[in-house]
Design a protein around this motif. Structure first.
Motif, short mmCIF file in Angstrom:
data_model
loop_
_atom_site.label_atom_id
_atom_site.label_comp_id
_atom_site.label_asym_id
_atom_site.label_seq_id
_atom_site.Cartn_x
_atom_site.Cartn_y
_atom_site.Cartn_z
N LEU A 25 9.86 10.91 84.43
CA LEU A 25 9.17 11.54 85.56
C LEU A 25 10.12 11.79 86.73
CD1 LEU A 25 5.78 9.64 85.48
CD2 LEU A 25 6.20 12.03 84.90
N ASN A 26 10.98 10.82 87.01
CA ASN A 26 11.92 11.01 88.11
C ASN A 26 12.96 12.09 87.79
OD1 ASN A 26 11.28 9.12 90.34
ND2 ASN A 26 11.33 7.65 88.66
N SER A 27 13.35 12.19 86.53
CA SER A 27 14.28 13.25 86.14
C SER A 27 13.63 14.63 86.28
CB SER A 27 14.75 13.05 84.70
OG SER A 27 15.48 11.86 84.59
N LEU A 28 12.36 14.70 85.90
CA LEU A 28 11.63 15.97 86.07
C LEU A 28 11.51 16.33 87.54
CD1 LEU A 28 8.84 15.59 83.38
CD2 LEU A 28 10.76 17.20 83.35
N TYR A 29 11.30 15.33 88.40
CA TYR A 29 11.23 15.60 89.83
C TYR A 29 12.59 16.04 90.35
CZ TYR A 29 9.92 15.16 94.70
OH TYR A 29 9.66 15.43 96.02
N TRP A 30 13.66 15.46 89.82
CA TRP A 30 15.03 15.88 90.18
C TRP A 30 15.20 17.37 89.87
CZ3 TRP A 30 19.63 13.06 91.55
CH2 TRP A 30 20.82 13.77 91.41
N MET A 31 14.77 17.78 88.67
CA MET A 31 14.88 19.18 88.29
C MET A 31 14.01 20.07 89.19
SD MET A 31 15.10 19.19 84.17
CE MET A 31 14.30 17.68 83.70
N TYR A 32 12.84 19.59 89.56
CA TYR A 32 11.97 20.35 90.45
C TYR A 32 12.66 20.58 91.79
CZ TYR A 32 8.13 21.35 93.63
OH TYR A 32 7.33 21.91 94.59
N LEU A 33 13.29 19.52 92.32
CA LEU A 33 14.00 19.67 93.59
C LEU A 33 15.13 20.69 93.48
CD1 LEU A 33 14.21 15.95 94.77
CD2 LEU A 33 12.77 17.75 95.72
N VAL A 34 15.83 20.68 92.35
CA VAL A 34 16.92 21.65 92.15
C VAL A 34 16.37 23.07 92.15
CG1 VAL A 34 18.64 22.45 90.50
CG2 VAL A 34 18.44 20.02 90.98
N THR A 35 15.22 23.27 91.48
CA THR A 35 14.65 24.63 91.42
C THR A 35 14.16 25.09 92.78
OG1 THR A 35 12.45 23.81 90.82
CG2 THR A 35 13.95 24.40 89.02
N ARG A 36 13.86 24.16 93.67
CA ARG A 36 13.41 24.51 95.01
C ARG A 36 14.55 24.63 96.01
NH1 ARG A 36 9.20 27.05 94.11
NH2 ARG A 36 7.60 25.91 93.02
N GLY A 37 15.79 24.40 95.55
CA GLY A 37 16.94 24.56 96.43
C GLY A 37 17.27 23.32 97.23
N VAL A 38 16.64 22.19 96.95
CA VAL A 38 16.92 20.94 97.65
C VAL A 38 18.02 20.21 96.89
CG1 VAL A 38 15.94 18.72 98.38
CG2 VAL A 38 14.54 20.79 98.45
N ASN A 39 18.97 19.65 97.61
CA ASN A 39 20.04 18.89 96.98
C ASN A 39 19.51 17.49 96.64
OD1 ASN A 39 22.37 17.74 96.06
ND2 ASN A 39 23.52 18.01 97.97
N PRO A 40 19.30 17.19 95.36
CA PRO A 40 18.72 15.89 95.00
C PRO A 40 19.67 14.71 95.25
CG PRO A 40 19.20 17.17 93.03
CD PRO A 40 19.50 18.04 94.19
N ARG A 41 20.96 14.98 95.40
CA ARG A 41 21.91 13.89 95.67
C ARG A 41 21.71 13.32 97.07
NH1 ARG A 41 24.81 17.57 92.63
NH2 ARG A 41 25.53 16.73 90.65
N GLU A 42 21.10 14.11 97.95
CA GLU A 42 20.83 13.66 99.30
C GLU A 42 19.38 13.22 99.46
OE1 GLU A 42 21.95 16.98 101.69
OE2 GLU A 42 24.07 16.82 101.17
N HIS A 43 18.63 13.20 98.38
CA HIS A 43 17.22 12.85 98.39
C HIS A 43 17.06 11.41 97.89
CE1 HIS A 43 12.92 13.18 97.38
NE2 HIS A 43 12.91 14.16 98.25
N ALA A 44 15.94 10.78 98.20
CA ALA A 44 15.67 9.40 97.79
C ALA A 44 15.52 9.27 96.27
CB ALA A 44 14.42 8.89 98.48
N ILE A 45 15.36 10.38 95.58
CA ILE A 45 15.18 10.34 94.12
C ILE A 45 16.44 9.79 93.44
CG2 ILE A 45 15.96 12.67 93.62
CD1 ILE A 45 12.95 10.95 92.03
#
Length: 150
Positions: A63-83
């Protein structure tokens, strides 16, 4: 006409990558549908505690990996996110479960076999012969022969 419109929306260079991504998402959806079709309580009843932990960790990581991919598709940098911290936390628990599993699979020492191995490895033929001669001298004579049976 709809197919022509799809190819006009994005450059041709990424068409193959998008097709691969679409097939991957479809296969993940099929696996999740299969997993979600069985009630969770039924799954957990059939598993031992270690396998239950593995299932929970796998579900959380997925689930967290899927959310990571969702953030990437939205243009958010997941490395700077709490995920990112959440995925690292789950990975540490996955490593702990792996250590427990490896400990169960690890070879156990058979003390008797180790003793025999060392005794035979340190075998001295002269010492063995001296024991035989000493034992023969204390007995006196050789054992009597049995009479032949008819």
């Amino acid at each position: 006409m709809a197919a022509d419109r799809k190819t006009e929306d994005f450059p041709h260079e990424i068409e193959e990558q998008l097709t691969g991504f679409d097939s991957s998402v479809s296969s993940v959806k099929a696996m999740l549908d299969k997993l979600m079709s069985v009630p969770r309580s039924d799954l957990l009843q059939k598993l031992d505690p270690l396998d239950q932990a593995k299932l929970d960790l796998m579900s959380a990581y997925t689930l967290n990996s899927l959310y990571w991919m969702y953030l990437v598709t939205r243009g958010v940098n997941p490395r700077e996110h709490a995920i990112k911290q959440e995925l690292e936390r789950i990975r540490t628990y996955m490593n702990k479960v792996k250590e427990i599993t490896d400990r169960k699979k690890a070879a156990r020492l058979d003390k008797g076999a180790a003793g025999r191995f060392l005794r035979n490895a340190l075998y001295d033929p002269n010492q063995r012969d001296s024991r035989k001669t000493a034992a023969g001298a204390t007995c006196g004579a050789t054992p009597p022969k049995r009479p032949k049976q008819k």
